[in-house]
Design a protein around this motif. Structure first.
Motif, PDB file in Angstrom:
ATOM      1  N   LEU A 152       6.032  29.059  80.986  1.00 23.44           N
ATOM      2  CA  LEU A 152       7.198  29.849  81.381  1.00 23.44           C
ATOM      3  C   LEU A 152       6.845  31.330  81.287  1.00 23.44           C
ATOM      4  CD1 LEU A 152      10.263  29.971  82.059  1.00 23.44           C
ATOM      5  CD2 LEU A 152      10.684  29.977  79.593  1.00 23.44           C
ATOM      6  N   ASP A 153       7.218  32.102  82.301  1.00 22.41           N
ATOM      7  CA  ASP A 153       6.937  33.542  82.307  1.00 22.41           C
ATOM      8  C   ASP A 153       8.110  34.370  81.806  1.00 22.41           C
ATOM      9  OD1 ASP A 153       4.183  33.901  83.632  1.00 22.41           O
ATOM     10  OD2 ASP A 153       5.185  32.486  84.959  1.00 22.41           O
ATOM     11  N   GLN A 154       9.336  34.044  82.256  1.00 24.54           N
ATOM     12  CA  GLN A 154      10.462  34.838  81.796  1.00 24.54           C
ATOM     13  C   GLN A 154      11.760  34.058  81.906  1.00 24.54           C
ATOM     14  OE1 GLN A 154      11.599  38.256  84.285  1.00 24.54           O
ATOM     15  NE2 GLN A 154      10.161  37.549  85.842  1.00 24.54           N
ATOM     16  N   ILE A 155      12.667  34.392  80.981  1.00 21.41           N
ATOM     17  CA  ILE A 155      14.029  33.861  81.024  1.00 21.41           C
ATOM     18  C   ILE A 155      14.973  35.021  80.748  1.00 21.41           C
ATOM     19  CG2 ILE A 155      13.858  33.095  78.590  1.00 21.41           C
ATOM     20  CD1 ILE A 155      15.863  30.838  79.397  1.00 21.41           C
ATOM     21  N   ASN A 156      16.006  35.125  81.593  1.00 24.85           N
ATOM     22  CA  ASN A 156      16.896  36.284  81.570  1.00 24.85           C
ATOM     23  C   ASN A 156      18.351  35.838  81.423  1.00 24.85           C
ATOM     24  OD1 ASN A 156      14.629  38.036  82.419  1.00 24.85           O
ATOM     25  ND2 ASN A 156      14.876  36.993  84.378  1.00 24.85           N
ATOM     26  N   PHE A 157      19.102  36.606  80.640  1.00 25.93           N
ATOM     27  CA  PHE A 157      20.544  36.407  80.510  1.00 25.93           C
ATOM     28  C   PHE A 157      21.219  37.726  80.852  1.00 25.93           C
ATOM     29  CE2 PHE A 157      18.442  33.456  77.712  1.00 25.93           C
ATOM     30  CZ  PHE A 157      19.113  32.264  77.911  1.00 25.93           C
ATOM     31  N   LYS A 158      22.084  37.718  81.870  1.00 27.56           N
ATOM     32  CA  LYS A 158      22.726  38.940  82.330  1.00 27.56           C
ATOM     33  C   LYS A 158      24.248  38.744  82.384  1.00 27.56           C
ATOM     34  CE  LYS A 158      18.851  40.171  85.391  1.00 27.56           C
ATOM     35  NZ  LYS A 158      18.460  40.481  86.797  1.00 27.56           N
ATOM     36  N   ARG A 159      24.973  39.667  81.783  1.00 29.29           N
ATOM     37  CA  ARG A 159      26.444  39.669  81.866  1.00 29.29           C
ATOM     38  C   ARG A 159      27.005  38.280  81.533  1.00 29.29           C
ATOM     39  NH1 ARG A 159      24.249  41.792  86.245  1.00 29.29           N
ATOM     40  NH2 ARG A 159      24.799  39.947  87.475  1.00 29.29           N
ATOM     41  N   THR A 160      26.505  37.717  80.458  1.00 27.00           N
ATOM     42  CA  THR A 160      26.841  36.344  80.089  1.00 27.00           C
ATOM     43  C   THR A 160      27.445  36.306  78.692  1.00 27.00           C
ATOM     44  OG1 THR A 160      25.274  35.245  81.553  1.00 27.00           O
ATOM     45  CG2 THR A 160      25.764  34.120  79.505  1.00 27.00           C
ATOM     46  N   THR A 161      28.421  35.424  78.497  1.00 23.85           N
ATOM     47  CA  THR A 161      29.037  35.206  77.196  1.00 23.85           C
ATOM     48  C   THR A 161      28.542  33.881  76.627  1.00 23.85           C
ATOM     49  OG1 THR A 161      31.008  36.481  77.758  1.00 23.85           O
ATOM     50  CG2 THR A 161      31.214  34.884  75.967  1.00 23.85           C
ATOM     51  N   ILE A 162      28.010  33.941  75.411  1.00 21.79           N
ATOM     52  CA  ILE A 162      27.487  32.748  74.744  1.00 21.79           C
ATOM     53  C   ILE A 162      28.285  32.560  73.467  1.00 21.79           C
ATOM     54  CG2 ILE A 162      25.446  31.634  73.771  1.00 21.79           C
ATOM     55  CD1 ILE A 162      23.758  33.641  75.455  1.00 21.79           C
ATOM     56  N   ASN A 163      29.202  31.591  73.456  1.00 24.08           N
ATOM     57  CA  ASN A 163      30.094  31.349  72.324  1.00 24.08           C
ATOM     58  C   ASN A 163      29.728  30.059  71.599  1.00 24.08           C
ATOM     59  OD1 ASN A 163      31.908  33.538  72.295  1.00 24.08           O
ATOM     60  ND2 ASN A 163      33.059  32.671  74.006  1.00 24.08           N
ATOM     61  N   HIS A 164      29.926  30.065  70.284  1.00 20.19           N
ATOM     62  CA  HIS A 164      29.809  28.854  69.465  1.00 20.19           C
ATOM     63  C   HIS A 164      28.463  28.153  69.645  1.00 20.19           C
ATOM     64  CE1 HIS A 164      34.236  29.350  70.216  1.00 20.19           C
ATOM     65  NE2 HIS A 164      34.180  29.389  68.896  1.00 20.19           N
ATOM     66  N   LEU A 165      27.406  28.938  69.638  1.00 24.14           N
ATOM     67  CA  LEU A 165      26.059  28.377  69.638  1.00 24.14           C
ATOM     68  C   LEU A 165      25.759  27.937  68.209  1.00 24.14           C
ATOM     69  CD1 LEU A 165      23.679  28.141  71.725  1.00 24.14           C
ATOM     70  CD2 LEU A 165      22.768  30.226  70.688  1.00 24.14           C
ATOM     71  N   THR A 166      25.311  26.689  68.022  1.00 18.16           N
ATOM     72  CA  THR A 166      25.285  26.119  66.672  1.00 18.16           C
ATOM     73  C   THR A 166      23.904  25.884  66.088  1.00 18.16           C
ATOM     74  OG1 THR A 166      25.403  23.857  67.548  1.00 18.16           O
ATOM     75  CG2 THR A 166      27.498  24.972  67.058  1.00 18.16           C
ATOM     76  N   GLN A 167      22.839  25.904  66.908  1.00 22.87           N
ATOM     77  CA  GLN A 167      21.512  25.568  66.387  1.00 22.87           C
ATOM     78  C   GLN A 167      20.500  26.660  66.742  1.00 22.87           C
ATOM     79  OE1 GLN A 167      20.232  21.577  67.430  1.00 22.87           O
ATOM     80  NE2 GLN A 167      22.340  20.855  67.453  1.00 22.87           N
TER      81      GLN A 167
END
Length: 400
Positions: free
Chosen positions: A317-332
């Motif tokens: 994998l070369d790249q992973i991007n998160f843009k203008r994103t909401t990440i709620n209740h991530l548990t691990q």
């Protein structure tokens, strides 16, 4: 494509009977083929089928209330002995690991090495795999796929519901120029497998799967837009070039269970897929999530390059991007192992509900944080033990 219409009733198909209608419907398809293509119409009613084969320049059209119901006897299906581009099916290691039968890619509706094929459903149109059991099948219980399209160019899948698929709901390998719109997948296994496929648009779909929503490697130019995604496994287990997930709602836990584990938790948003038994196009491997709402899942990323059990041994994998994103209740927590990787968060809100490190990088990477907000104190571990802790909005670029 011919404008002629062929109604399966005119070829003897009977609705709402326990008798197989495969032969009569296939006779209708063959007549359409001889005429140079056209529309095969499935009227309202329940039609029991095994395997059907479509050809170039055809539209399979399910009218309102039409239901194609898969036989519960796996012997009523066939793979038509057409080679697949998924070559791991012929690899001894993976055949033994997953108990793959020689007829692995068999399904309810199939097409091979064709072009200009559409499957379109009106309101209430259903394709039901009935969880057909096959003791000789994958994992010694999986039956036929739902829809198998191999090396099909200019494919449209629109408007129907696929439910209770006994293996992958859609196996699209080596396909090009694919439009998938307003398709619902409920229960069963994977939603869409897209190995070696390219130029794919998936929009306004609703997936509630027992296994991965999307899976596949060597995918090029995939855009998933305005979809609702729910799973008891991974949301995306993919690898490829220019894979973009845009304006999607992704929520766990799964509504339907993972059939081999009888669990409902959503494992991860993204699990990388790059298997060693297949050829991969030598291009950058990248994925972007933008303008998405991600809620109540386990891990954000599963990436451990070189891990054969994870099928991450071909191209990295070369790249992973998160843009203008909401990440709620991530548990691990996520542990990431892979050199020359860029991980980027831009204008993103993160709510990680654990005292462990949100991300742990085992190897040197480039980490970019631009206008990132953490809802609670959050730790990121870089290679060589460097620890970063955040409890506010941050702008940061770290290259190790």
């Amino acid at each position: 494509m011919s404008n002629q219409e062929f109604n399966i009733i005119d070829f003897g198909a009977q609705a709402d009977t326990t008798q197989l209608q495969t032969a009569t419907i296939q006779a209708c398809i063959e007549a359409c083929r001889e005429a140079g293509g056209g529309q095969i119409t499935i009227p309202a009613g329940r039609f029991l089928i095994g395997s059907l084969r479509l050809y170039s320049d055809m539209t399979l059209y399910l009218q309102e209330g039409a239901q194609l119901i898969g036989s519960t006897n796996y012997l009523d299906y066939e793979d038509f002995q057409v080679p697949t581009t998924i070559t791991y099916a012929n690899d001894d290691y993976y055949q033994n690991k997953w108990h793959l039968p020689p007829y692995c890619f068999y399904g309810l509706i199939t097409a091979f090495q064709a072009e200009n094929i559409s499957i379109i459903g009106e309101l209430g149109a259903i394709i039901d795999g009935c969880d057909t059991y096959d003791a000789n099948g994958e994992e010694q219980f999986r039956g036929p796929m739902g829809i198998v399209m191999s090396q099909v160019k200019h494919l449209q899948l629109i408007g129907y519901t696929m439910q209770n698929s006994a293996n992958w709901a859609h196996c699209l390998d080596g396909c090009e120029h694919v439009l998938i719109e307003r398709v619902t997948v409920q229960a069963g296994h994977d939603g869409f497998n897209l190995h070696h496929s390219q130029a794919i648009k998936v929009q306004n779909c609703h997936l509630e799967t027992g296994d991965d929503c999307f899976a596949g490697y060597d995918i090029q130019h995939l855009q998933v837009t305005n979809c609702q995604l729910n799973t008891a496994c991974n949301v995306f287990r993919v690898g490829g070039h220019q894979l973009v997930v845009d304006n999607c709602q992704i929520k766990g836990p799964g509504r339907y269970p993972h059939l081999s584990q009888d669990t409902y938790d959503t494992h991860a948003l993204f699990k990388y897929y790059s298997i060693d038994a297949d050829q991969m196009t030598p291009v950058e491997q990248d994925i972007t999530f933008q303008d998405c709402l991600i809620d109540n899942i386990g891990k954000l990323i599963v990436y451990d390059f070189g891990n054969r059990d994870f099928m991450q041994t071909n191209r990295p994998l070369d790249q992973i991007n998160f843009k203008r994103t909401t990440i709620n209740h991530l548990t691990q927590p996520s542990t990431v192992n892979g050199q020359c990787l860029t991980v980027s968060f831009e204008k993103t809100l993160i709510d990680f509900n654990s005292k462990q490190a949100f991300l742990t990088f085992k190897t040197p990477i480039t980490l970019k944080l631009n206008e990132v907000t953490f809802k609670r104190p959050t730790t990121i571990m870089l290679a060589e033990g460097q620890q970063l802790t955040f409890d506010f909005q941050i702008n940061l670029i770290v290259t190790k």
